[in-house]
Design a protein around this motif. Sequence first.
Motif, PDB file in Angstrom:
ATOM      1  N   ASP A   1     -12.949 -26.901   5.478  1.00 56.75           N
ATOM      2  CA  ASP A   1     -14.004 -27.894   5.612  1.00 56.75           C
ATOM      3  C   ASP A   1     -15.133 -27.505   4.662  1.00 56.75           C
ATOM      4  OD1 ASP A   1     -15.468 -25.852   6.838  1.00 56.75           O
ATOM      5  OD2 ASP A   1     -15.057 -26.577   8.863  1.00 56.75           O
ATOM      6  N   ASP A   2     -16.289 -28.050   4.846  1.00 53.58           N
ATOM      7  CA  ASP A   2     -17.380 -27.809   3.909  1.00 53.58           C
ATOM      8  C   ASP A   2     -17.878 -26.370   3.920  1.00 53.58           C
ATOM      9  OD1 ASP A   2     -17.291 -30.425   3.156  1.00 53.58           O
ATOM     10  OD2 ASP A   2     -18.890 -31.070   4.528  1.00 53.58           O
ATOM     11  N   SER A   3     -17.612 -25.609   4.972  1.00 54.45           N
ATOM     12  CA  SER A   3     -18.183 -24.269   5.074  1.00 54.45           C
ATOM     13  C   SER A   3     -17.171 -23.148   5.208  1.00 54.45           C
ATOM     14  CB  SER A   3     -19.138 -24.208   6.282  1.00 54.45           C
ATOM     15  OG  SER A   3     -18.438 -24.455   7.491  1.00 54.45           O
ATOM     16  N   LYS A   4     -15.915 -23.453   5.470  1.00 50.38           N
ATOM     17  CA  LYS A   4     -14.940 -22.368   5.652  1.00 50.38           C
ATOM     18  C   LYS A   4     -13.534 -22.831   5.309  1.00 50.38           C
ATOM     19  CE  LYS A   4     -15.006 -23.183  10.668  1.00 50.38           C
ATOM     20  NZ  LYS A   4     -16.175 -24.101  10.611  1.00 50.38           N
ATOM     21  N   SER A   5     -12.679 -21.836   5.060  1.00 50.92           N
ATOM     22  CA  SER A   5     -11.286 -22.134   4.741  1.00 50.92           C
ATOM     23  C   SER A   5     -10.403 -20.969   5.160  1.00 50.92           C
ATOM     24  CB  SER A   5     -11.114 -22.402   3.240  1.00 50.92           C
ATOM     25  OG  SER A   5     -11.376 -21.227   2.493  1.00 50.92           O
ATOM     26  N   LEU A   6      -9.116 -21.253   5.364  1.00 49.69           N
ATOM     27  CA  LEU A   6      -8.119 -20.251   5.707  1.00 49.69           C
ATOM     28  C   LEU A   6      -6.843 -20.582   4.962  1.00 49.69           C
ATOM     29  CD1 LEU A   6      -7.145 -17.838   7.468  1.00 49.69           C
ATOM     30  CD2 LEU A   6      -6.427 -19.542   9.169  1.00 49.69           C
ATOM     31  N   SER A   7      -6.280 -19.575   4.265  1.00 53.64           N
ATOM     32  CA  SER A   7      -5.037 -19.781   3.530  1.00 53.64           C
ATOM     33  C   SER A   7      -4.020 -18.718   3.923  1.00 53.64           C
ATOM     34  CB  SER A   7      -5.283 -19.721   2.016  1.00 53.64           C
ATOM     35  OG  SER A   7      -5.752 -18.440   1.629  1.00 53.64           O
ATOM     36  N   ILE A   8      -2.740 -19.085   3.774  1.00 54.56           N
ATOM     37  CA  ILE A   8      -1.644 -18.179   4.073  1.00 54.56           C
ATOM     38  C   ILE A   8      -0.708 -18.151   2.875  1.00 54.56           C
ATOM     39  CG2 ILE A   8      -0.340 -20.010   5.236  1.00 54.56           C
ATOM     40  CD1 ILE A   8       0.847 -17.835   7.046  1.00 54.56           C
ATOM     41  N   GLY A   9      -0.219 -16.954   2.545  1.00 53.11           N
ATOM     42  CA  GLY A   9       0.685 -16.806   1.411  1.00 53.11           C
ATOM     43  C   GLY A   9       1.566 -15.590   1.588  1.00 53.11           C
ATOM     44  N   GLY A  10       2.380 -15.326   0.590  1.00 54.80           N
ATOM     45  CA  GLY A  10       3.249 -14.157   0.650  1.00 54.80           C
ATOM     46  C   GLY A  10       4.438 -14.309  -0.272  1.00 54.80           C
ATOM     47  N   ARG A  11       5.445 -13.504  -0.004  1.00 54.75           N
ATOM     48  CA  ARG A  11       6.652 -13.542  -0.828  1.00 54.75           C
ATOM     49  C   ARG A  11       7.846 -13.045  -0.026  1.00 54.75           C
ATOM     50  NH1 ARG A  11       5.877  -8.576  -5.121  1.00 54.75           N
ATOM     51  NH2 ARG A  11       3.894  -9.655  -5.468  1.00 54.75           N
ATOM     52  N   ALA A  12       9.031 -13.505  -0.424  1.00 53.48           N
ATOM     53  CA  ALA A  12      10.302 -12.938   0.026  1.00 53.48           C
ATOM     54  C   ALA A  12      11.007 -12.450  -1.233  1.00 53.48           C
ATOM     55  CB  ALA A  12      11.135 -13.983   0.751  1.00 53.48           C
ATOM     56  N   GLU A  13      11.295 -11.155  -1.292  1.00 51.98           N
ATOM     57  CA  GLU A  13      11.808 -10.552  -2.518  1.00 51.98           C
ATOM     58  C   GLU A  13      13.060  -9.733  -2.215  1.00 51.98           C
ATOM     59  OE1 GLU A  13       9.945  -8.142  -6.383  1.00 51.98           O
ATOM     60  OE2 GLU A  13       8.837  -8.229  -4.489  1.00 51.98           O
ATOM     61  N   ALA A  14      14.202 -10.264  -2.602  1.00 47.97           N
ATOM     62  CA  ALA A  14      15.477  -9.566  -2.441  1.00 47.97           C
ATOM     63  C   ALA A  14      15.775  -8.824  -3.738  1.00 47.97           C
ATOM     64  CB  ALA A  14      16.582 -10.560  -2.110  1.00 47.97           C
ATOM     65  N   ARG A  15      15.965  -7.511  -3.669  1.00 45.40           N
ATOM     66  CA  ARG A  15      16.153  -6.712  -4.874  1.00 45.40           C
ATOM     67  C   ARG A  15      16.997  -5.480  -4.560  1.00 45.40           C
ATOM     68  NH1 ARG A  15      10.238  -3.770  -5.749  1.00 45.40           N
ATOM     69  NH2 ARG A  15      10.167  -2.803  -3.686  1.00 45.40           N
ATOM     70  N   PHE A  16      17.611  -4.931  -5.612  1.00 38.76           N
ATOM     71  CA  PHE A  16      18.393  -3.706  -5.446  1.00 38.76           C
ATOM     72  C   PHE A  16      18.214  -2.815  -6.660  1.00 38.76           C
ATOM     73  CE2 PHE A  16      21.314  -6.777  -7.384  1.00 38.76           C
ATOM     74  CZ  PHE A  16      21.830  -6.060  -8.465  1.00 38.76           C
ATOM     75  N   ASN A  17      18.489  -1.516  -6.456  1.00 38.95           N
ATOM     76  CA  ASN A  17      18.356  -0.498  -7.483  1.00 38.95           C
ATOM     77  C   ASN A  17      19.675   0.267  -7.591  1.00 38.95           C
ATOM     78  OD1 ASN A  17      17.707   2.521  -8.244  1.00 38.95           O
ATOM     79  ND2 ASN A  17      15.942   1.356  -8.964  1.00 38.95           N
ATOM     80  N   ILE A  18      20.107   0.516  -8.818  1.00 36.67           N
ATOM     81  CA  ILE A  18      21.322   1.296  -9.052  1.00 36.67           C
ATOM     82  C   ILE A  18      20.961   2.500  -9.920  1.00 36.67           C
ATOM     83  CG2 ILE A  18      23.641   1.327 -10.032  1.00 36.67           C
ATOM     84  CD1 ILE A  18      23.822  -1.652  -9.517  1.00 36.67           C
ATOM     85  N   SER A  19      21.176   3.705  -9.376  1.00 38.41           N
ATOM     86  CA  SER A  19      20.864   4.927 -10.095  1.00 38.41           C
ATOM     87  C   SER A  19      21.429   6.126  -9.340  1.00 38.41           C
ATOM     88  CB  SER A  19      19.351   5.099 -10.257  1.00 38.41           C
ATOM     89  OG  SER A  19      19.033   6.360 -10.815  1.00 38.41           O
ATOM     90  N   ASP A  20      21.781   7.172 -10.067  1.00 31.75           N
ATOM     91  CA  ASP A  20      22.182   8.420  -9.418  1.00 31.75           C
ATOM     92  C   ASP A  20      21.018   9.064  -8.684  1.00 31.75           C
ATOM     93  OD1 ASP A  20      24.803   8.189 -10.192  1.00 31.75           O
ATOM     94  OD2 ASP A  20      24.605   9.469 -11.958  1.00 31.75           O
ATOM     95  N   GLU A  21      19.785   8.604  -8.968  1.00 30.82           N
ATOM     96  CA  GLU A  21      18.621   9.086  -8.226  1.00 30.82           C
ATOM     97  C   GLU A  21      18.723   8.741  -6.737  1.00 30.82           C
ATOM     98  OE1 GLU A  21      15.625  10.659  -9.196  1.00 30.82           O
ATOM     99  OE2 GLU A  21      16.567  11.085 -11.120  1.00 30.82           O
ATOM    100  N   ASN A  22      19.506   7.722  -6.393  1.00 26.56           N
ATOM    101  CA  ASN A  22      19.652   7.300  -5.005  1.00 26.56           C
ATOM    102  C   ASN A  22      20.656   8.138  -4.223  1.00 26.56           C
ATOM    103  OD1 ASN A  22      17.862   5.114  -5.494  1.00 26.56           O
ATOM    104  ND2 ASN A  22      19.547   3.888  -6.303  1.00 26.56           N
ATOM    105  N   LYS A  23      21.411   8.971  -4.901  1.00 29.06           N
ATOM    106  CA  LYS A  23      22.399   9.804  -4.219  1.00 29.06           C
ATOM    107  C   LYS A  23      21.729  11.001  -3.547  1.00 29.06           C
ATOM    108  CE  LYS A  23      26.267   8.670  -7.300  1.00 29.06           C
ATOM    109  NZ  LYS A  23      27.310   9.220  -8.208  1.00 29.06           N
ATOM    110  N   ASN A  24      22.488  11.685  -2.708  1.00 31.21           N
ATOM    111  CA  ASN A  24      21.996  12.894  -2.061  1.00 31.21           C
ATOM    112  C   ASN A  24      21.815  14.008  -3.075  1.00 31.21           C
ATOM    113  OD1 ASN A  24      22.220  11.594   0.479  1.00 31.21           O
ATOM    114  ND2 ASN A  24      24.403  12.134   0.584  1.00 31.21           N
TER     115      ASN A  24
END
Length: 311
Positions: A27-50
């Motif tokens: 309205d003239d004096s206040k506002s509220l917004s909502i946002g965000g993201r959904a992020e599907a991702r993967f990493n491949i590296s020997d760094e991920n091994k034990n």
Amino acid sequence: MKKAVLASAILASLVAGTANAATVYEDDSKSLSIGGRAEARFNISDENKNDDGTGNAFKDKSRARINLKGKAKINDALTAFGKYEAEIKSGATFKTRYLFAGFDTQAGAFSYGQQDSAQIMLKDYADILSTFGGDGFEFVDGSGSKKENNFVYTGEFNNVTISANYIVENNDGGDDTDSYGIAAQYAFPFGLSLGAGYVGGNDGTDIDANQYNLAASYEFNNFYTAATYSSAEIGDVDTTGYAIAAAYKINKFTAQAVYNFEEVDKADKVDYFAIEGVYKFNKNLRTYAGYRFEQIDNKDDQLQVGIRYDF
């Protein structure tokens, strides 16, 4: 790709929503917004091994974020604002990323809570990738991103942006962890931006720490390049780091690359090149893939791929 650093970047993050945020009330004096993201991702590296080399090189790194931002006009010279953002990672790990509130005045914005400190606007010059980056600009305790007990001031004066912060100690284990920082940047009208900053305090173990930071960027049409430099003294330990970044946009596709380096007491801690491609279907959906070429002998290269939806 993260947006190129602009003179109003810090103020915008305090009082405005993201480009894709939905205004749920206004309205003239206040506002509220909502946002965000959904992020599907993967990493491949020997760094991920034990440590013994067993295990899977594939690692899911998916995450989701949601944020709420509000502002309310108190009078012609004073506006209140607040922000909350949470992140959920694969495996149901939940954490609060931002939680702060404050006042926007004719002299600048004042806020307190869990939020970015003054030096982040300099780090962002070269921290542009969706996959890797930012490692060559490590901070002494209390001067980085999303810090608790953080008092922040940010003011914009024509082409100059100034930010200062002070983080109050938590008295964790009796250690003195107070720290403070100040940073400034100037945006020239022809695409060049220059920034500098200082951090003082300690590393959380009552050892004095001082850090000096420099940043520069240049943007022309579809081309962007940037560099950052950091020098710190933590007691008798010297740390030097720098990052170089470049990006070129062709229609909906952006090709970008970074080099990150950090040296601690003359020993390499970070040393790698990373390249990345990002394709933005529209303002909501993007895909990306990046490859990290490690230059340190005991570290392995990494491939990271993701798809991200912003709302």
